[in-house]
Design an enzyme around this catalytic site. Structure first.
Site, PDB file in Angstrom:
ATOM      1  N   GLY A 154       0.868  -1.182   0.000  1.00 17.86           N
ATOM      2  CA  GLY A 154       0.000   0.000   0.000  1.00 17.86           C
ATOM      3  C   GLY A 154       0.897   1.222   0.000  1.00 17.86           C
ATOM      4  O   GLY A 154       1.947   1.241   0.647  1.00 17.86           O
ATOM      5  N   GLN A 155       0.446   2.254  -0.719  1.00 13.63           N
ATOM      6  CA  GLN A 155       1.305   3.435  -0.820  1.00 13.63           C
ATOM      7  C   GLN A 155       1.582   4.028   0.563  1.00 13.63           C
ATOM      8  O   GLN A 155       2.697   4.451   0.847  1.00 13.63           O
ATOM      9  CB  GLN A 155       0.637   4.450  -1.745  1.00 13.63           C
ATOM     10  N   GLU A 181      -1.098  10.959  -4.729  1.00 10.26           N
ATOM     11  CA  GLU A 181      -0.307   9.999  -5.493  1.00 10.26           C
ATOM     12  C   GLU A 181      -1.258   9.136  -6.315  1.00 10.26           C
ATOM     13  O   GLU A 181      -2.070   8.402  -5.776  1.00 10.26           O
ATOM     14  CB  GLU A 181       0.531   9.151  -4.522  1.00 10.26           C
ATOM     15  N   ASN A 206       2.826   8.366 -13.367  1.00 10.11           N
ATOM     16  CA  ASN A 206       3.690   7.838 -14.427  1.00 10.11           C
ATOM     17  C   ASN A 206       2.969   7.946 -15.766  1.00 10.11           C
ATOM     18  O   ASN A 206       1.858   8.504 -15.850  1.00 10.11           O
ATOM     19  CB  ASN A 206       4.129   6.402 -14.107  1.00 10.11           C
ATOM     20  N   GLU A 211      -0.585   6.305 -16.068  1.00 10.18           N
ATOM     21  CA  GLU A 211      -1.574   7.070 -15.313  1.00 10.18           C
ATOM     22  C   GLU A 211      -1.913   8.386 -16.015  1.00 10.18           C
ATOM     23  O   GLU A 211      -3.090   8.762 -16.115  1.00 10.18           O
ATOM     24  CB  GLU A 211      -1.045   7.311 -13.888  1.00 10.18           C
ATOM     25  N   VAL A 224      18.990   1.355 -12.383  1.00  9.22           N
ATOM     26  CA  VAL A 224      19.692   0.175 -11.883  1.00  9.22           C
ATOM     27  C   VAL A 224      19.501  -0.956 -12.902  1.00  9.22           C
ATOM     28  O   VAL A 224      18.368  -1.312 -13.220  1.00  9.22           O
ATOM     29  CB  VAL A 224      19.126  -0.233 -10.505  1.00  9.22           C
ATOM     30  N   GLY A 254       7.833   3.800  -7.405  1.00  8.74           N
ATOM     31  CA  GLY A 254       7.054   4.986  -7.762  1.00  8.74           C
ATOM     32  C   GLY A 254       6.669   5.811  -6.527  1.00  8.74           C
ATOM     33  O   GLY A 254       6.762   7.040  -6.529  1.00  8.74           O
ATOM     34  N   ASP A 255       6.248   5.118  -5.466  1.00 12.14           N
ATOM     35  CA  ASP A 255       5.863   5.820  -4.230  1.00 12.14           C
ATOM     36  C   ASP A 255       7.073   6.487  -3.586  1.00 12.14           C
ATOM     37  O   ASP A 255       6.969   7.572  -3.013  1.00 12.14           O
ATOM     38  CB  ASP A 255       5.250   4.832  -3.220  1.00 12.14           C
TER      39      ASP A 255
HETATM   40  P1  ADP Z   1       4.849   2.096  -8.474  1.00 11.11           P
HETATM   41  O1  ADP Z   1       4.202   3.413  -8.110  1.00 11.11           O
HETATM   42  O2  ADP Z   1       3.905   0.992  -8.455  1.00 11.11           O
HETATM   43  O3  ADP Z   1       6.094   1.830  -7.711  1.00 11.11           O
HETATM   44  P2  ADP Z   1       5.433   3.343 -10.991  1.00 11.11           P
HETATM   45  O4  ADP Z   1       5.303   2.851 -12.373  1.00 11.11           O
HETATM   46  O5  ADP Z   1       4.603   4.483 -10.574  1.00 11.11           O
HETATM   47  O6  ADP Z   1       5.308   2.173  -9.997  1.00 11.11           O
HETATM   48  O7  ADP Z   1       6.961   3.774 -10.770  1.00 11.11           O
HETATM   49  C1  ADP Z   1       7.987   3.070 -11.255  1.00 11.11           C
HETATM   50  C2  ADP Z   1       9.105   4.080 -11.513  1.00 11.11           C
HETATM   51  O8  ADP Z   1      10.293   3.530 -10.967  1.00 11.11           O
HETATM   52  C3  ADP Z   1       9.415   4.303 -12.988  1.00 11.11           C
HETATM   53  O9  ADP Z   1       8.683   5.386 -13.486  1.00 11.11           O
HETATM   54  C4  ADP Z   1      10.905   4.599 -12.972  1.00 11.11           C
HETATM   55  O10 ADP Z   1      11.116   5.987 -12.867  1.00 11.11           O
HETATM   56  C5  ADP Z   1      11.413   3.930 -11.705  1.00 11.11           C
HETATM   57  N1  ADP Z   1      12.185   2.725 -11.984  1.00 11.11           N
HETATM   58  C6  ADP Z   1      11.725   1.569 -12.478  1.00 11.11           C
HETATM   59  N2  ADP Z   1      12.723   0.666 -12.641  1.00 11.11           N
HETATM   60  C7  ADP Z   1      13.854   1.277 -12.207  1.00 11.11           C
HETATM   61  C8  ADP Z   1      15.237   0.876 -12.110  1.00 11.11           C
HETATM   62  N3  ADP Z   1      15.634  -0.320 -12.492  1.00 11.11           N
HETATM   63  N4  ADP Z   1      16.132   1.769 -11.614  1.00 11.11           N
HETATM   64  C9  ADP Z   1      15.711   2.991 -11.215  1.00 11.11           C
HETATM   65  N5  ADP Z   1      14.436   3.428 -11.287  1.00 11.11           N
HETATM   66  C10 ADP Z   1      13.519   2.585 -11.777  1.00 11.11           C
END
Ligand code: ADP
Length: 452
Positions: A111-112, A265, A291, A294, A427, A437-438
């Protein structure tokens, strides 16, 4: 532009002052995440057994909720095929039973709100007041140590306790998370990047159940915080959104009256009615985080179909299309829009200053640390992401913004707003991307206030 130097300077400045934030309110969704790392043979065998033809249908278009096993498996394939995240409510008890028997590899805070509580309270050391719809024993064990609080009314008085001191054995709310790595193959699909599909077996968070402490004593909670982050509206449907939305509107009124800036969020919200209702809340909201999926889904309900398509058409996402979409949201009255995608972030604000960009840099470091380590437990863990390289693809994005808006050092002026851009660190082999994302949105929102 030496991004490396900007990164380390932003980190040092946020670390030095992060403890100054008085308190953050986090509402509404907290749950237990049960994580399953998908395996090709296992998944293919399940699809074959269930009926491949029907399953594949759902990999073309997501259902609104999960009512059967073919929809569950098809939705997982939908995510794999696109390398995109999605979250759906699991209505059916037999499917919940199927997921429980399929099992998990790991249990984590979900959960966020839960994720942000452990980061902001547990890592940054800022007091957080947290809404936990159901505080089971298992749920309580997932909270970090630190200034994390849940309110409880005792003898008519409002008290703040750490969740482990709460001691009410309430229900478990479990979200099943099916994760896959980049290049994960199933039939002739191949995941263009790592991501996951979430099926939630939870009757509280999807209905945005709001506890009595937050319904009845909200005006006593708010004076104890300086900022608020709300989330968890994504699983509502046109059938159940009315009551929680009424409470949320009341909460926003109290928060605005007390001059507490509120960040909303976003998360993927399948129901279009709910998406439209969220848009109506925006004038009361200071900041939003989202993102590309969304943002596209919001453009869709705003009648901007072409723009929505453009947002999902290229990789990396076209930053000019993103800016146009953010401008449409800004016109609805929200002061800050923070967009994040794989490779870069943008923030469109009605105010100006380098601190907006620097807050994004700090957030990108926190995100890279989280992806690299799976979990961040100390603020110094974030420094370990300093050596993660800045991704190459963002160069073209930066050039496009320089050409279109004359951006300098990641800052531009666009139609009366400030646009801030940063290239992110990616990464290569992340340990996990759940909650990244959160981490990004909450870190950026809070550090903006730290840096002001
Ligand atoms: P959630 O909110 O469910 O965590 P989101 O899609 O909102 O997922 O956020 C994922 C974000 O994480 C992507 O927009 C990206 O900026 C970042 N991200 C995803 N994979 C990587 C990675 N391998 N290294 C760094 N940042 C990452």
């Amino acid at each position: 532009m030496v991004w490396g130097e900007l990164y380390s300077s932003a980190f040092e400045r946020v670390r030095a002052k992060v403890g100054n934030v008085k308190g953050v309110l986090l509402a509404y969704n907290t749950n237990i995440d049960a994580i399953k790392y998908l395996e090709r043979n296992d998944l293919e065998a399940r699809v074959e057994r269930t009926g491949k033809e029907e399953v594949i249908q759902y990999s073309e278009e997501l259902p609104e909720s999960i009512k059967g096993v073919p929809q569950l498996l098809g939705s997982i394939l939908w995510s794999v095929k696109r390398g995109k995240a999605a979250e759906l409510y699991v209505e059916s008890c037999p499917v919940r039973f199927y997921m429980r028997r399929w099992g998990w590899d790991e249990l984590r805070m979900g959960g966020q709100v839960g994720i942000m509580a452990n980061l902001i309270g547990g890592v940054y050391g800022i007091p957080v007041i947290t809404h936990v719809p159901q505080l089971s024993k298992l749920q309580a064990t997932l909270f970090n140590d630190g200034p994390i609080y849940v309110p409880r009314v005792e003898d008519g008085k409002l008290k703040l306790l750490h969740p482990r001191e709460f001691n009410n054995n309430e229900e478990n709310c479990i979200h099943y998370i099916y994760e896959f790595p980049r290049g994960f193959r199933v039939f002739d699909f191949e995941a263009p990047r790592e991501n996951r599909f979430i099926g939630s077996a939870d009757d509280y968070n999807p209905n945005l159940y709001i506890r009595s402490e937050f319904r009845e004593r909200f005006d006593e909670i708010v004076p104890r915080v300086q900022l608020a982050i709300i989330s968890g509206l994504q699983a509502l449907t046109r059938k159940n959104y009315r009551e929680p939305f009424e409470i949320i509107r009341g909460h926003l009124e109290v928060l605005n009256e007390k001059k507490v800036p509120v960040h909303l969020e976003f998360a993927f919200t399948p129901d279009k009615t709910v998406r439209k209702e969220i848009l109506k809340l925006l004038p009361e909201i200071w900041s939003v985080g989202l993102n590309e999926v969304e943002l596209a889904s919001i453009m869709e309900v705003m009648g901007e179909k072409d723009l929505a398509e453009k947002l999902l058409a290229s990789d990396p996402v076209n930053p000019i299309a993103v800016t146009e979409a953010m401008l449409k949201l800004a016109e609805l009255g929200v002061r800050r829009i923070h967009f994040h995608t794989y490779g870069y972030y943008l923030a469109l604000t009605s105010y100006r200053g380098d601190f907006v960009r620097d807050a994004l840099l700090f957030a990108a470091l926190a995100a890279a640390a989280k992806a690299k380590l799976g979990d961040v437990s100390l603020i110094n863990d974030i420094a370990s992401a300093m050596d993660v390289p800045i991704n190459d693809k963002a160069k073209a994005v930066e050039e496009a913004l320089v050409k279109e808006y004359g951006m300098k050092n990641g800052i531009a002026e666009v139609s009366g707003y400030q646009l801030a851009f940063i290239p992110t660190k990616i990464v290569e082999k992340p340990k996990s991307t759940v909650g990244v994302g959160d981490t990004i949105s909450s870190s950026a929102f809070i550090s903006e206030f730290v840096l002001r």
